[in-house]
Write a protein that holds these residues in place. Structure first.
Motif, PDB file in Angstrom:
ATOM      1  N   VAL A  40     -35.872 -46.693   1.783  1.00  0.00           N
ATOM      2  CA  VAL A  40     -35.351 -46.621   0.416  1.00  0.00           C
ATOM      3  C   VAL A  40     -34.710 -45.260   0.215  1.00  0.00           C
ATOM      4  CG1 VAL A  40     -35.918 -46.714  -2.038  1.00  0.00           C
ATOM      5  CG2 VAL A  40     -37.093 -48.227  -0.445  1.00  0.00           C
ATOM      6  N   ALA A  41     -33.554 -45.229  -0.450  1.00  0.00           N
ATOM      7  CA  ALA A  41     -32.862 -43.983  -0.770  1.00  0.00           C
ATOM      8  C   ALA A  41     -32.458 -44.002  -2.235  1.00  0.00           C
ATOM      9  CB  ALA A  41     -31.642 -43.781   0.124  1.00  0.00           C
ATOM     10  N   VAL A  42     -32.591 -42.863  -2.899  1.00  0.00           N
ATOM     11  CA  VAL A  42     -32.302 -42.749  -4.331  1.00  0.00           C
ATOM     12  C   VAL A  42     -31.586 -41.433  -4.568  1.00  0.00           C
ATOM     13  CG1 VAL A  42     -33.291 -42.614  -6.652  1.00  0.00           C
ATOM     14  CG2 VAL A  42     -34.309 -44.138  -4.968  1.00  0.00           C
ATOM     15  N   GLU A  43     -30.592 -41.450  -5.460  1.00  0.00           N
ATOM     16  CA  GLU A  43     -29.963 -40.209  -5.887  1.00  0.00           C
ATOM     17  C   GLU A  43     -30.529 -39.805  -7.242  1.00  0.00           C
ATOM     18  OE1 GLU A  43     -25.902 -41.513  -8.193  1.00  0.00           O
ATOM     19  OE2 GLU A  43     -25.782 -41.266  -6.021  1.00  0.00           O
ATOM     20  N   ALA A  44     -30.663 -38.508  -7.454  1.00  0.00           N
ATOM     21  CA  ALA A  44     -31.207 -37.973  -8.697  1.00  0.00           C
ATOM     22  C   ALA A  44     -30.272 -36.902  -9.228  1.00  0.00           C
ATOM     23  CB  ALA A  44     -32.608 -37.409  -8.460  1.00  0.00           C
ATOM     24  N   VAL A 161     -25.726 -41.542  -2.346  1.00  0.00           N
ATOM     25  CA  VAL A 161     -26.421 -42.401  -1.389  1.00  0.00           C
ATOM     26  C   VAL A 161     -25.423 -43.436  -0.889  1.00  0.00           C
ATOM     27  CG1 VAL A 161     -28.200 -44.166  -1.097  1.00  0.00           C
ATOM     28  CG2 VAL A 161     -28.715 -42.080  -2.385  1.00  0.00           C
ATOM     29  N   TYR A 162     -25.302 -43.548   0.436  1.00  0.00           N
ATOM     30  CA  TYR A 162     -24.403 -44.513   1.053  1.00  0.00           C
ATOM     31  C   TYR A 162     -25.185 -45.387   2.022  1.00  0.00           C
ATOM     32  CZ  TYR A 162     -20.371 -41.850  -0.645  1.00  0.00           C
ATOM     33  OH  TYR A 162     -19.448 -41.221  -1.445  1.00  0.00           O
ATOM     34  N   THR A 170     -19.544 -49.686   4.454  1.00  0.00           N
ATOM     35  CA  THR A 170     -20.243 -48.590   3.796  1.00  0.00           C
ATOM     36  C   THR A 170     -19.972 -48.645   2.304  1.00  0.00           C
ATOM     37  OG1 THR A 170     -20.523 -46.184   3.687  1.00  0.00           O
ATOM     38  CG2 THR A 170     -18.328 -46.995   4.251  1.00  0.00           C
ATOM     39  N   ARG A 171     -21.027 -48.442   1.523  1.00  0.00           N
ATOM     40  CA  ARG A 171     -20.915 -48.473   0.069  1.00  0.00           C
ATOM     41  C   ARG A 171     -21.794 -47.380  -0.523  1.00  0.00           C
ATOM     42  NH1 ARG A 171     -21.348 -54.962  -1.458  1.00  0.00           N
ATOM     43  NH2 ARG A 171     -19.662 -55.676  -0.075  1.00  0.00           N
ATOM     44  N   ARG A 172     -21.407 -46.949  -1.707  1.00  0.00           N
ATOM     45  CA  ARG A 172     -22.209 -45.953  -2.414  1.00  0.00           C
ATOM     46  C   ARG A 172     -23.091 -46.657  -3.441  1.00  0.00           C
ATOM     47  NH1 ARG A 172     -20.293 -40.444  -5.665  1.00  0.00           N
ATOM     48  NH2 ARG A 172     -22.419 -39.857  -6.311  1.00  0.00           N
ATOM     49  N   TRP A 173     -24.324 -46.165  -3.573  1.00  0.00           N
ATOM     50  CA  TRP A 173     -25.311 -46.750  -4.477  1.00  0.00           C
ATOM     51  C   TRP A 173     -26.025 -45.648  -5.235  1.00  0.00           C
ATOM     52  CZ3 TRP A 173     -25.358 -52.101  -4.090  1.00  0.00           C
ATOM     53  CH2 TRP A 173     -24.853 -52.641  -2.917  1.00  0.00           C
ATOM     54  N   GLU A 192     -37.009 -50.039 -12.159  1.00  0.00           N
ATOM     55  CA  GLU A 192     -37.243 -48.624 -12.429  1.00  0.00           C
ATOM     56  C   GLU A 192     -36.035 -47.990 -13.115  1.00  0.00           C
ATOM     57  OE1 GLU A 192     -39.850 -46.702 -11.996  1.00  0.00           O
ATOM     58  OE2 GLU A 192     -41.172 -48.124 -10.981  1.00  0.00           O
ATOM     59  N   LEU A 193     -34.839 -48.365 -12.698  1.00  0.00           N
ATOM     60  CA  LEU A 193     -33.634 -47.776 -13.265  1.00  0.00           C
ATOM     61  C   LEU A 193     -33.402 -48.216 -14.703  1.00  0.00           C
ATOM     62  CD1 LEU A 193     -31.187 -47.981 -10.246  1.00  0.00           C
ATOM     63  CD2 LEU A 193     -32.133 -45.931 -11.274  1.00  0.00           C
ATOM     64  N   ARG A 194     -33.965 -49.352 -15.092  1.00  0.00           N
ATOM     65  CA  ARG A 194     -33.822 -49.772 -16.484  1.00  0.00           C
ATOM     66  C   ARG A 194     -34.550 -48.824 -17.436  1.00  0.00           C
ATOM     67  NH1 ARG A 194     -34.847 -55.127 -14.272  1.00  0.00           N
ATOM     68  NH2 ARG A 194     -32.899 -56.279 -14.151  1.00  0.00           N
ATOM     69  N   HIS A 195     -35.591 -48.181 -16.945  1.00  0.00           N
ATOM     70  CA  HIS A 195     -36.334 -47.244 -17.787  1.00  0.00           C
ATOM     71  C   HIS A 195     -35.581 -45.932 -17.966  1.00  0.00           C
ATOM     72  CE1 HIS A 195     -39.579 -50.025 -16.616  1.00  0.00           C
ATOM     73  NE2 HIS A 195     -40.153 -49.664 -17.745  1.00  0.00           N
ATOM     74  N   CYS A 196     -34.935 -45.495 -16.889  1.00  0.00           N
ATOM     75  CA  CYS A 196     -34.232 -44.215 -16.963  1.00  0.00           C
ATOM     76  C   CYS A 196     -33.194 -44.175 -15.856  1.00  0.00           C
ATOM     77  CB  CYS A 196     -35.204 -43.045 -16.824  1.00  0.00           C
ATOM     78  SG  CYS A 196     -34.419 -41.432 -16.922  1.00  0.00           S
ATOM     79  N   GLY A 197     -31.966 -43.791 -16.217  1.00  0.00           N
ATOM     80  CA  GLY A 197     -30.910 -43.707 -15.221  1.00  0.00           C
ATOM     81  C   GLY A 197     -31.060 -42.479 -14.352  1.00  0.00           C
ATOM     82  N   THR A 198     -30.343 -42.479 -13.235  1.00  0.00           N
ATOM     83  CA  THR A 198     -30.451 -41.352 -12.315  1.00  0.00           C
ATOM     84  C   THR A 198     -29.815 -40.085 -12.866  1.00  0.00           C
ATOM     85  OG1 THR A 198     -28.427 -42.107 -11.234  1.00  0.00           O
ATOM     86  CG2 THR A 198     -30.519 -42.829 -10.278  1.00  0.00           C
ATOM     87  N   SER A 199     -29.028 -40.205 -13.960  1.00  0.00           N
ATOM     88  CA  SER A 199     -28.442 -38.996 -14.537  1.00  0.00           C
ATOM     89  C   SER A 199     -29.509 -38.069 -15.103  1.00  0.00           C
ATOM     90  CB  SER A 199     -27.431 -39.382 -15.622  1.00  0.00           C
ATOM     91  OG  SER A 199     -28.076 -40.134 -16.641  1.00  0.00           O
ATOM     92  N   THR A 200     -30.634 -38.616 -15.526  1.00  0.00           N
ATOM     93  CA  THR A 200     -31.736 -37.808 -16.052  1.00  0.00           C
ATOM     94  C   THR A 200     -32.934 -37.811 -15.129  1.00  0.00           C
ATOM     95  OG1 THR A 200     -32.519 -39.721 -17.322  1.00  0.00           O
ATOM     96  CG2 THR A 200     -31.024 -38.192 -18.432  1.00  0.00           C
TER      97      THR A 200
END
Length: 289
Positions: A40-44, A161-162, A170-173, A192-200
């Protein structure tokens, strides 16, 4: 002739499309990568992370060094998580380091995540029977790579994240998963993202969310609970802010490989993972109204 029947039952045509418009060998490679441990990969907001679950098949596997190669540091600002065949994963990581160093030699800066992701995708495409194989004769008879990868990095444009597939796509996510139970993990990431976006989302929030997701998938699949022996996490942190100065300081203003202005990768220790597992039930941050 039994051997003719055996060959006819398996599509070995690597570069040919079937009558339904599909390339069978690439699909077989995708199935092989789906058998690997979950990644799993996540951007913050302040970086990105890659988490990988190590499939423990017995006490003998505890002696193998490649248990920790699910996540590789490609450059100071890039981490690569792989799911699939271990040999193909090592080859893909080596190719990623080559692309990163080549960019650094040319431009004197850490490579952008998009540049390395495209380089890895083109390399995977050369194994899947594309016209690129004509430029590399050694790849003409090679099978597609049985590995899918997630590249997490930080560059001038922020965290990214790609995903890289065996077919050269290849795609960005904002968040992605590959390997065993990847579909269930992506559904949990969407929750999880519905609670808070990766921008915050900070890296601390992303770590707890990823652990919750992987633990939820393990429970749904009736797999053993996560532990520090079965979980690896690598963080890619943003570089520190630049401090204005009246004098030129090469160490401060250099954006090179290991300068203070470069991003950095950090692999969590077992004690830190144990603490993270203890805090996994912390409530996620709520979106601002």
């Amino acid at each position: 002739m039994w051997w003719w029947w055996a060959l006819s039952s398996i599509n070995v045509a690597r570069a040919g499309f079937g009558s339904d418009g599909r390339i069978r060998q690439v699909e077989y490679a995708l199935r092989a990568s789906a058998r690997g441990g979950l990644v799993v990969a996540v951007e913050a907001a302040d970086g990105a992370l890659v988490a990988a679950k190590i499939e423990d098949e017995g006490p003998v596997t505890n002696l193998r060094d490649d248990r920790d190669l699910k996540i590789s540091e490609i450059a100071p600002n890039l981490a690569l998580g792989t799911a699939g065949m271990a040999g193909d994963a090592r080859h893909l990581a080596s190719r990623g380091r080559f692309v990163a160093v080549e960019h650094w030699f040319k431009f004197g800066e850490c490579p952008p995540a998009r540049r390395v992701a495209r380089g890895l995708a083109e390399h995977a495409l050369s194994f899947s029977g594309s016209p690129l194989a004509a430029e590399e004769p050694r790849y003409r008879t090679a099978r597609p790579m049985g590995v899918s990868a997630l590249l997490a990095g930080v560059d001038r444009d922020g965290a990214a994240v790609y995903s890289i597939s065996p077919g050269g796509d290849t795609r960005r996510w904002r968040a992605a998963a590959v390997g065993n139970q990847a579909s269930a993990a992506e559904q949990a990431l969407e929750d999880e993202l519905r609670h808070c976006g990766t921008s915050t989302w900070t890296l601390d929030d992303a770590q707890r969310a990823v652990v919750r997701v992987m633990q939820r998938v393990a429970v749904q699949a009736a797999q053993p609970a996560l532990s520090s022996d079965s979980l690896r996490i690598m963080l890619v942190r943003q570089p520190p802010p630049r401090t204005p100065s009246q004098t030129y300081d090469a160490d401060t203003y250099d954006d090179g490989w290991f300068s203070p202005r470069a991003a950095s990768c950090y692999a969590l220790t077992k004690d830190e993972i144990d603490e993270l597992l203890r805090l996994r039930n912390t409530a996620p941050p709520q979106p601002s109204v």
